[in-house]
Design an enzyme around this catalytic site. Structure first.
Site, PDB file in Angstrom:
ATOM      1  N   HIS A 104       0.981  -1.170  -0.275  1.00  0.00           N
ATOM      2  CA  HIS A 104       0.483  -0.220   0.400  1.00  0.00           C
ATOM      3  C   HIS A 104       0.739   1.148   0.217  1.00  0.00           C
ATOM      4  O   HIS A 104       0.725   2.111  -0.923  1.00  0.00           O
ATOM      5  CB  HIS A 104      -0.638   0.117   0.956  1.00  0.00           C
ATOM      6  CG  HIS A 104      -2.374   0.731   1.657  1.00  0.00           C
ATOM      7  ND1 HIS A 104      -3.385   0.870   0.630  1.00  0.00           N
ATOM      8  CD2 HIS A 104      -2.382   2.111   1.949  1.00  0.00           C
ATOM      9  CE1 HIS A 104      -3.483   2.348   1.165  1.00  0.00           C
ATOM     10  NE2 HIS A 104      -3.063   3.263   1.198  1.00  0.00           N
ATOM     11  N   GLU A 105       2.035   1.005   0.804  1.00  0.00           N
ATOM     12  CA  GLU A 105       2.701   2.610   0.586  1.00  0.00           C
ATOM     13  C   GLU A 105       3.789   2.713  -0.166  1.00  0.00           C
ATOM     14  O   GLU A 105       3.999   3.721  -0.653  1.00  0.00           O
ATOM     15  CB  GLU A 105       3.444   2.712   2.310  1.00  0.00           C
ATOM     16  CG  GLU A 105       2.793   2.516   3.540  1.00  0.00           C
ATOM     17  CD  GLU A 105       1.513   3.488   3.747  1.00  0.00           C
ATOM     18  OE1 GLU A 105       1.870   4.846   3.156  1.00  0.00           O
ATOM     19  OE2 GLU A 105       0.664   3.927   4.141  1.00  0.00           O
ATOM     20  N   HIS A 143       1.803   4.603  -2.815  1.00  0.00           N
ATOM     21  CA  HIS A 143       2.428   5.920  -3.187  1.00  0.00           C
ATOM     22  C   HIS A 143       3.386   6.356  -3.149  1.00  0.00           C
ATOM     23  O   HIS A 143       3.722   7.559  -3.610  1.00  0.00           O
ATOM     24  CB  HIS A 143       1.580   6.364  -1.324  1.00  0.00           C
ATOM     25  CG  HIS A 143       0.579   6.043  -0.702  1.00  0.00           C
ATOM     26  ND1 HIS A 143      -0.627   6.701  -1.704  1.00  0.00           N
ATOM     27  CD2 HIS A 143      -0.088   5.385   0.324  1.00  0.00           C
ATOM     28  CE1 HIS A 143      -1.571   5.945  -0.710  1.00  0.00           C
ATOM     29  NE2 HIS A 143      -1.192   5.798   0.216  1.00  0.00           N
TER      30      HIS A 143
END
Length: 458
Positions: A21-22, A25
């Site tokens: 997920h990170e 980003h």
């Protein structure tokens, strides 16, 4: 379940999901020219830290609390009093980026979770996994029975969409039910006759209580008839007190001649605190035993048991009921996309129905339940554990896209307002939103932990 399995399986799952997920980003921010200061998996005290050797000197951190992570980007709004951002870095500050760039960076996290799920499902389809054919066992007087289904029927399609396995059929049934409670099921009987039957689920609250959705329909997997054999007898139970022994073949319970373990278990569950007579075969001799099933307080529900574990169905049934479900590369990717979309839509619909009370809040799970499922799936097998990762990854992606301040969806909602009004929302609005978001997320966490603790106590 052994904690030596649960804890590593849970930490690996959380580590993978948070990192992916990170990284979404992080990767998009870097590609769009935003300066990244820190990439952290977890919160709190750093357990491991490394600084990159390039000009940006990005700090990579693994922190003590694994329940999340973050990517810290250069942002003038987060510059503490007295700090000064070098002029040559200002164009790389997140807050100075165009609206579409900021939105792309924010949405990249949830998208990374969806991509992970697609790749996992594609991998599982490519490797191949054990699957059950969609043969159904039907409980008497249930919606399935009232629709005319018989034990051994094979569900071939739901509303015209083909089903090939029990798992496909189960998910498709839930998906189509959420669209309309009136379903048209195609099936093939044990005699090979193709039939179509209408399943009317009007008034059937499949998700009003925690889990057991298919139980509300009277729907269970079906196996051909086989001998019911006792695998083990637990001490200080009705079975042990009556003299039941391992390897006893159960011929009859009262007047019922069970042809499967499920049939025997269902009969026992329905006769709590009622004397029953068991007829068993032991070393070629027939014995009659009298006992009384009793409620097991640890189950949390009125479930009766006699304290005997049954042997699994014989391996000879596998060829008839089980098969290896696998596909080629292109089809595996296609099915990965389809399954991820289906799971995302179902998850979103169930969340929506929680707001209307049609779905019980008891279905919300916290870290304890997730850890238990991580351990269970890891102990079953690699592909099952991968499936668990895909489901949680999808849930994480959907949850983060909800328009709740603090979540990625909340930021996207602010950007939508900015696009409509032509200027960013005020700092005051963001501050109020932050407090509202904190209250919502905090409430959900408390509810999830309460549900976890309730399950443990039960």
């Amino acid at each position: 379940m052994n904690l030596l399995i649960i804890i590593p399986a849970f930490l690996v799952a959380i580590g993978i999901l948070v990192t992916v997920h990170e990284f979404g980003h992080f990767w998009v921010a870097r590609k769009l020219g935003v300066k990244v200061l820190r990439f952290s998996v977890g919160f709190g005290k750093p357990l491991w830290r490394r600084v990159s050797k390039d000009a940006d000197q990005i700090e990579y951190v693994v922190a003590a609390l694994p329940f999340g992570g973050y990517v810290k980007m250069l942002d003038e709004r987060e510059c503490e009093e007295g700090c000064e951002i070098p002029k040559h870095d200002l164009p790389r500050a997140f807050n100075r980026q165009k609206l579409w760039k900021r939105a792309a960076i924010v949405v990249a996290g949830p998208m990374a979770n969806f991509i992970l799920a697609i790749l996992i499902y594609a991998m599982v389809n490519l490797i191949g996994q054990d699957a059950m054919r969609p043969y159904v066992d039907v409980v008497k007087d249930s919606p399935m029975a009232l629709a005319g289904f018989q034990p051994g029927d094979e569900i071939t399609a739901i509303n015209g969409i083909a089903t090939t396995s029990w798992e496909d059929m189960r998910m498709l049934l839930i998906d189509e039910y959420l669209k309309s409670p009136q379903l048209l099921l195609s099936a093939k009987t044990q005699e090979g006759t193709a039939v179509q039957r209408e399943l009317n689920l009007m008034g059937v609250a499949m998700f009003k209580e925690e889990a057991g959705a298919l139980d509300k329909l009277g729907l269970n997997p079906w196996l051909p008839p086989y001998d019911v054999v006792v695998h083990a007898v637990l001490p200080d139970t009705p079975a042990a007190q009556a003299g039941l022994q391992a390897n006893d073949k159960i011929l009859q319970i009262d007047t019922l001649k069970p042809t499967s373990g499920r049939a025997f278990i269902e009969y026992v569950k329905q006769h709590a605190d009622q004397p029953v007579t068991l007829t068993v075969e032991r070393e070629g001799k027939v014995h009659t035993l009298n006992l009384t099933p009793r409620i097991n307080p640890a189950s949390g529900v009125a479930t009766a048991t006699i304290g005997a574990q049954l042997a699994p169905p014989p391996a000879s049934l596998r060829e008839q009921v089980y098969f290896t479900q696998s596909y080629g590369l292109v089809e595996s990717l296609g099915r990965g996309v389809e399954k991820t979309w289906q799971m995302s839509v179902v998850t979103l619909k169930l969340m929506g129905r929680m707001l209307t009370g049609e779905v019980s809040l008891n279905n919300i799970s916290g870290p304890v339940t997730i850890a238990q499922y991580a351990g269970v799936t890891a102990s079953i097998g690699f592909t099952v554990y991968l499936g668990f990762l895909a489901i949680v990854s999808i849930s994480l992606g959907v949850l983060n896209l909800l328009p709740i301040p603090m979540l990625d969806g909340g930021h996207l909602f602010y950007y939508l307002l900015e696009w409509i009004k032509g200027s960013p929302v005020s700092a005051e609005t963001e501050a109020v939103g932050f407090r509202v978001g904190m209250a919502i997320i905090g409430g959900l966490m408390v509810l999830a932990l309460y549900n976890d603790i309730t399950r443990l106590l039960n």
